[in-house]
Design an enzyme around this catalytic site. Structure first.
Site, PDB file in Angstrom:
ATOM      1  N   GLU A   1     -15.649   2.211 -14.174  1.00  0.00           N
ATOM      2  CA  GLU A   1     -14.453   2.879 -13.660  1.00  0.00           C
ATOM      3  C   GLU A   1     -14.469   4.341 -14.101  1.00  0.00           C
ATOM      4  OE1 GLU A   1     -11.632   4.046 -11.882  1.00  0.00           O
ATOM      5  OE2 GLU A   1     -11.481   1.861 -11.693  1.00  0.00           O
TER       6      GLU A   1
ATOM      7  N   ASP B   1     -11.248   2.831  -2.293  1.00  0.00           N
ATOM      8  CA  ASP B   1     -10.543   3.823  -1.475  1.00  0.00           C
ATOM      9  C   ASP B   1     -11.061   3.742  -0.041  1.00  0.00           C
ATOM     10  OD1 ASP B   1      -9.450   6.107  -0.268  1.00  0.00           O
ATOM     11  OD2 ASP B   1      -9.513   7.234  -2.148  1.00  0.00           O
TER      12      ASP B   1
END
Length: 250
Positions: free
Chosen positions: A106, A156
């Site tokens: 991440e 996303d």
């Protein structure tokens, strides 16, 4: 504070130098990012949790290629997850599957801090984390042909057509995932944006070294091992769809 562009250039140089030392062809310099770093600044509490837990849970890009048994102290099935957000879902999976080991990747420090705090509270020993760009971690740190599963949940979607090229699921990425998966391992994706689900399906159906676990051209029912997030539960109440795709590496 250093300019982020300078940091990225230095990081890309380190990756290329590391690969040259290992006799690998350097990866091309990335010019299109599939993510935007949001909320990069941590609160005082988040920074405290990050610092307290990093020594055990953190993995460093600069340390190069890792060995899974050395990291976890055992032979096991290893699951990689990219973009775990605030980490609750990944921690739940690690808690529910103590026989497996998990590595999360991440770019958002607050999410990494939260995941490590949750893992520490649960007393989990079967999870580690990189706070780096997944493409660079995959190229420089993850063993080849070794992971049992690769997870990418709710990336996303880059809704605007002109931004579609920024979507992380592209043919090259699919092959990079295949490179870290062992034979018989699987690539599991999920999205709540139907056009992105269609894009994922199109990309993956064109890959010759994957087979669709649900059958050619089909989406997969949500498997029990993928926890429902609060966001997903809210979406279901509002009638929003979620699409899972699972592809086995041949």
């Amino acid at each position: 504070m250093q300019d982020p562009k300078t940091d990225n250039q230095e990081l890309e140089s380190q990756v290329q130098d590391s690969q040259a030392q290992e006799g690998q062809a350097p990866i091309k310099k990335r010019t299109i990012r599939s993510f935007v770093v949001r909320g990069g600044r941590m609160t005082e509490g988040q920074q405290k949790n990050y610092d307290a837990n990093w020594a055990f849970y953190g993995l460093e890009l600069a340390h190069g290629r890792i060995d899974y048994p050395a990291v976890f102290g055992r032979e096991s099935e290893v699951v990689i997850e990219v973009g775990f957000g605030m980490g609750a879902s990944l921690v739940e999976m690690a808690k529910n599957a103590p026989e497996k080991d998990f590595i999360g990747i991440e770019v958002h420090p607050p999410g990494v801090a939260k995941l490590m705090m949750l893992a520490q509270e649960e007393g989990l020993k079967n999870i580690r984390v990189y706070c780096d760009d997944a493409i660079e971690v995959m190229a420089s740190c993850l063993p080849e042909q070794a992971a049992s599963a690769f997870q990418l949940f709710f990336p996303d979607p880059w809704h605007k057509k002109k931004h579609n090229k920024r979507r992380i699921v592209q043919p090259l990425f699919a092959q990079q995932v295949a490179n870290v998966l062992k034979e018989g391992g699987y690539f599991h994706m999920a999205t709540d944006w139907e056009p992105y689900a269609e894009h994922m399906l199109e990309v993956m159906e064109a890959q010759e070294n994957y087979t669709n676990a649900a059958g050619k051209g089909s989406y997969h029912p949500r498997p029990a091992w993928r926890p429902l997030t609060k966001f997903e539960q809210r979406g279901e109440r509002l009638g929003h769809g979620v699409w899972d795709l699972i592809y086995n590496k041949q």
